[in-house]
Scaffold this motif. Sequence first.
Motif, PDB file in Angstrom:
ATOM      1  N   ILE A  16       0.846  -1.211   0.000  1.00  0.00           N
ATOM      2  CA  ILE A  16       0.000   0.000   0.000  1.00  0.00           C
ATOM      3  C   ILE A  16       0.875   1.252   0.000  1.00  0.00           C
ATOM      4  CG2 ILE A  16      -1.887  -1.123   1.279  1.00  0.00           C
ATOM      5  CD1 ILE A  16      -0.928   0.670   3.722  1.00  0.00           C
ATOM      6  N   GLU A  17       0.265   2.362  -0.376  1.00  0.00           N
ATOM      7  CA  GLU A  17       0.894   3.670  -0.187  1.00  0.00           C
ATOM      8  C   GLU A  17       0.371   4.187   1.150  1.00  0.00           C
ATOM      9  OE1 GLU A  17       3.085   5.108  -2.145  1.00  0.00           O
ATOM     10  OE2 GLU A  17       2.996   3.425  -3.543  1.00  0.00           O
ATOM     11  N   GLU A  20      -3.105   5.704   1.941  1.00  0.00           N
ATOM     12  CA  GLU A  20      -4.293   5.006   1.437  1.00  0.00           C
ATOM     13  C   GLU A  20      -5.262   4.635   2.551  1.00  0.00           C
ATOM     14  OE1 GLU A  20      -2.405   2.128  -1.224  1.00  0.00           O
ATOM     15  OE2 GLU A  20      -4.393   1.870  -2.111  1.00  0.00           O
ATOM     16  N   ASP A  24     -10.264   1.818   0.192  1.00  0.00           N
ATOM     17  CA  ASP A  24      -9.629   1.748  -1.128  1.00  0.00           C
ATOM     18  C   ASP A  24      -8.750   0.510  -1.260  1.00  0.00           C
ATOM     19  OD1 ASP A  24     -10.835   4.147  -1.913  1.00  0.00           O
ATOM     20  OD2 ASP A  24      -9.281   5.312  -0.904  1.00  0.00           O
ATOM     21  N   VAL A  25      -8.067   0.154  -0.184  1.00  0.00           N
ATOM     22  CA  VAL A  25      -7.239  -1.061  -0.232  1.00  0.00           C
ATOM     23  C   VAL A  25      -8.127  -2.288  -0.426  1.00  0.00           C
ATOM     24  CG1 VAL A  25      -5.697  -2.543   1.137  1.00  0.00           C
ATOM     25  CG2 VAL A  25      -5.341  -0.069   1.084  1.00  0.00           C
ATOM     26  N   ASP A  28      -9.824  -1.703  -4.199  1.00  0.00           N
ATOM     27  CA  ASP A  28      -8.977  -1.559  -5.389  1.00  0.00           C
ATOM     28  C   ASP A  28      -7.785  -2.502  -5.398  1.00  0.00           C
ATOM     29  OD1 ASP A  28     -10.759   0.440  -5.960  1.00  0.00           O
ATOM     30  OD2 ASP A  28      -9.470   2.052  -5.237  1.00  0.00           O
ATOM     31  N   ARG A  29      -7.245  -2.799  -4.224  1.00  0.00           N
ATOM     32  CA  ARG A  29      -6.059  -3.674  -4.218  1.00  0.00           C
ATOM     33  C   ARG A  29      -6.442  -5.134  -3.972  1.00  0.00           C
ATOM     34  NH1 ARG A  29      -1.112  -1.000  -4.429  1.00  0.00           N
ATOM     35  NH2 ARG A  29      -1.200   1.190  -3.820  1.00  0.00           N
TER      36      ARG A  29
END
Length: 165
Positions: A16-17, A20, A24-25, A28-29
């Motif tokens: 991850i950034e 974040e 969203d993780v 989206d991830r």
Amino acid sequence: MKLSFILNEVPVRVEIEPPELLADVLRDRLGLTGTKKGCGQGECGACTVILDGKAVNSCMVPAARVEGRRVVTIEGLKTAGKPHPIQQAFIDAGAIQCGFCTPGMILSAKALLDEKPHPTREEIRTALAGNLCRCTGYVKIEQAVELAAHALSLIEGGETDEDGR
Ligand code: FES
Ligand code: FES
């Protein structure tokens, strides 16, 4: 950075950034799109997940803060290909209209019922106060949580209802 946590009872490790957000993780991830994003500002509850037993708005939780913790999303509820009893109660009570709020509602209900298996209508209302339904299905949603509490108490008591749930 690498983030490790327990997601729906399974250990996961994801890149991850740091700024974040958990919502969203997850979406989206990790591809868990059952967690909805409505307002993105902590106001609608569509992004609710259970973090260490408590319902939280995942759009307000920096993902880095869940390191080593337990997260439950709506995808973690189904059992052996069947809906979870709370999901079934929402179906049976007609508590789903467009469905956008439903995962968040169900996870807020689960966090409540895990802590308080026989809540009053007022307690249900309080627990769901942060979850908005734009289809205004609140009465049926509250009835669904009562139905779910009943169904879960039958299961915990070792009984099954007429459908064998
Ligand atoms: S999307 Fe998180 S509270 Fe609305
Ligand atoms: S069922 Fe449509 S937002 Fe609740």
